[in-house]
Write an enzyme that holds these catalytic residues in place. Structure first.
Site, PDB file in Angstrom:
ATOM      1  N   HIS A 180      10.559   5.580  57.239  1.00  0.00           N
ATOM      2  CA  HIS A 180      11.271   4.600  56.395  1.00  0.00           C
ATOM      3  C   HIS A 180      10.396   3.368  56.244  1.00  0.00           C
ATOM      4  CE1 HIS A 180      15.426   2.637  55.401  1.00  0.00           C
ATOM      5  NE2 HIS A 180      14.439   2.014  54.761  1.00  0.00           N
ATOM      6  N   HIS A 185       8.853   1.005  52.999  1.00  0.00           N
ATOM      7  CA  HIS A 185       8.674   0.717  51.565  1.00  0.00           C
ATOM      8  C   HIS A 185       7.275   0.138  51.421  1.00  0.00           C
ATOM      9  CE1 HIS A 185      13.027   1.165  50.671  1.00  0.00           C
ATOM     10  NE2 HIS A 185      13.137   0.800  51.931  1.00  0.00           N
ATOM     11  N   HIS A 222      19.426   5.494  51.109  1.00  0.00           N
ATOM     12  CA  HIS A 222      19.884   4.402  51.965  1.00  0.00           C
ATOM     13  C   HIS A 222      21.417   4.421  51.904  1.00  0.00           C
ATOM     14  CE1 HIS A 222      15.788   3.033  51.629  1.00  0.00           C
ATOM     15  NE2 HIS A 222      16.015   1.867  52.179  1.00  0.00           N
ATOM     16  N   GLU A 231      23.887   0.717  55.403  1.00  0.00           N
ATOM     17  CA  GLU A 231      23.124  -0.457  55.857  1.00  0.00           C
ATOM     18  C   GLU A 231      24.082  -1.649  55.743  1.00  0.00           C
ATOM     19  OE1 GLU A 231      19.851  -1.496  53.258  1.00  0.00           O
ATOM     20  OE2 GLU A 231      18.859  -2.737  54.774  1.00  0.00           O
ATOM     21  N   ASP A 241      10.704  -0.352  57.786  1.00  0.00           N
ATOM     22  CA  ASP A 241      11.352  -0.719  56.519  1.00  0.00           C
ATOM     23  C   ASP A 241      10.422  -1.553  55.632  1.00  0.00           C
ATOM     24  OD1 ASP A 241      13.385  -0.660  54.679  1.00  0.00           O
ATOM     25  OD2 ASP A 241      14.768  -1.949  55.770  1.00  0.00           O
ATOM     26  N   ASP A 242      10.440  -2.861  55.807  1.00  0.00           N
ATOM     27  CA  ASP A 242       9.599  -3.767  55.006  1.00  0.00           C
ATOM     28  C   ASP A 242       8.885  -4.712  55.979  1.00  0.00           C
ATOM     29  OD1 ASP A 242      10.656  -3.186  52.116  1.00  0.00           O
ATOM     30  OD2 ASP A 242      12.432  -3.406  53.375  1.00  0.00           O
TER      31      ASP A 242
HETATM   32  N1  ADE Z   1      14.283  -1.826  49.302  1.00  0.00           N
HETATM   33  C1  ADE Z   1      13.344  -2.214  50.157  1.00  0.00           C
HETATM   34  N2  ADE Z   1      13.871  -2.378  51.381  1.00  0.00           N
HETATM   35  C2  ADE Z   1      15.192  -2.074  51.299  1.00  0.00           C
HETATM   36  C3  ADE Z   1      16.269  -2.021  52.211  1.00  0.00           C
HETATM   37  N3  ADE Z   1      16.140  -2.344  53.506  1.00  0.00           N
HETATM   38  N4  ADE Z   1      17.480  -1.669  51.750  1.00  0.00           N
HETATM   39  C4  ADE Z   1      17.641  -1.367  50.469  1.00  0.00           C
HETATM   40  N5  ADE Z   1      16.667  -1.399  49.571  1.00  0.00           N
HETATM   41  C5  ADE Z   1      15.440  -1.744  49.971  1.00  0.00           C
HETATM   42 ZN    ZN Z   2      14.672   0.628  53.303  1.00  0.00          ZN
END
Ligand code: ADE
Ligand code: ZN
Length: 339
Positions: A19, A21, A199, A202, A280-281
């Site tokens: 996971h 991005h 997703h 969350e 994630d990011d």
């Molecule tokens: N796009 C990038 N990161 C995300 C996240 N944590 N949740 C939803 N969309 C995303």
């Molecule tokens: Zn994500």
């Protein structure tokens, strides 16, 4: 058992990141450099200004900045540089395999043809495979704040590249955009041989997780935290042996959990769910794979076996072949807790 010993163990174990991005690995330093290279004026004037703005109370706060940042990505070289930078950081954490989300719809809004982003990413993946034996797969992410027709248009644009794309995903603003909105395009992706992830849970309720199972027929669940509010859903996820790609630092930064000590990762494992650790990011949420392991090891009462299980779940839940999975799982079994 000290946290330091557990962190050292986590570092030595081979890991897969499921996971991530790619656009969320854009560090402010690279954002500024690409803005200069591509002559783009950004809302942030400095790296410090960008970092200071990374304070979020919910998913949408982050997404607004994330889309602002992605504007600087314009050329194949930009995507190549971004991918290589991420791979170098992941390799330092002993990540051996990565399944990248990328957002062609976000880039199409700036007029970038599909081939620009994917070509840069694929060249970087080829290099890191040849040099370091690191493998990567691509997940084309649909943006759920856009409509299903837009997702269909993207799937059509992706047609010439489908032999190099492994899956589709569903990301962006969760609340108000239930999974059923994308049922037809997910069915079309499946017909084309792609794996399916979304997703869910969350920020969205357990119903969005259930909807992802029923209407999207997902192979993998991204986040899934709020599934724990519903015992029947937990039993179903356990029965399906569904992999959950959990993102601890992201959850903290986006206020999905108030305190890391309340994070559900350990509970997920205790319930028999196939949880994994992911970043994630990472450029926005405070760190890459090992930063996430460190955070959960320090906050939760994880055992060495929990940590080994998390890394095994990451390969078992990947889209690698059975043979590749077996090789990675055998390598994990050989890593001793104490050296
Ligand atoms: N796009 C990038 N990161 C995300 C996240 N944590 N949740 C939803 N969309 C995303
Ligand atoms: Zn994500």
């Amino acid at each position: 058992m000290t946290a330091a010993a557990l962190i050292d163990f986590a570092r030595r174990l081979p890991k897969a990141e499921l996971h991530l991005h790619l656009e969320g690995s854009l560090e402010p330093e690279m954002m500024m450099a690409l803005a200069r290279r591509n002559k783009i004026s950004l809302a942030f004037k400095s790296v410090e200004e960008a970092r200071a703005a990374y304070r979020f109370t919910k998913l949408q706060d982050f997404l607004d900045l994330y889309y602002e940042g992605t504007q600087v990505l314009r050329t194949e070289e930009d995507f190549f540089d971004l991918t290589i930078a991420y791979l170098n950081r992941a390799r330092a954490d002993n990540v051996r395999h990565v399944e990248f989300f990328f957002d062609p719809q976000g880039h199409a809004e700036r007029g970038l043809p599909f081939g620009v982003s994917i070509s840069g990413i694929l060249t970087a993946l080829k290099m890191s495979r040849a040099q370091f034996g690191m493998t990567g797969k691509l997940i084309l992410c649909f943006l759920r704040h856009l409509d299903e027709d837009a997702a269909f248009a993207t799937l059509k644009e992706a047609e010439p590249w489908l032999d190099r794309i492994d899956a589709v995903g569903l990301a962006s603003s969760e609340l108000g955009h239930p999974p059923e909105k994308f049922a037809r395009v997910f069915a079309a992706a499946k017909e084309r041989g792609l794996k399916l992830c979304a997703h869910a849970g969350e920020e969205g309720p357990p119903d969005y997780v259930r909807g992802s199972l029923d209407h999207l027929k997902i192979d993998r669940l991204d986040h899934g935290n709020r599934s724990l509010e519903d015992a029947d859903l937990v039993a179903r996820l356990k029965d399906l042996q569904m992999t959950l790609t959990v993102c601890p630092l992201s959850n903290l930064k986006l206020c999905v959990v108030k305190d890391m000590r309340e994070h559900p990762l350990k509970r997920m494992l205790d319930l028999g769910l196939k949880a994994t650790v992911n970043s994630d990011d990472p450029a926005y949420f405070g760190g890459y794979m090992m930063a996430n392991f460190e955070a959960v090891i320090e906050a939760l009462d994880l055992s060495a076996e929990n940590i080994r299980t998390l890394t095994k779940n990451s390969f078992a839940g990947s889209f690698l072949s059975d043979g590749e999975k077996r090789a990675h799982l055998a390598a994990i079994d050989k890593v001793p807790f104490q050296t």
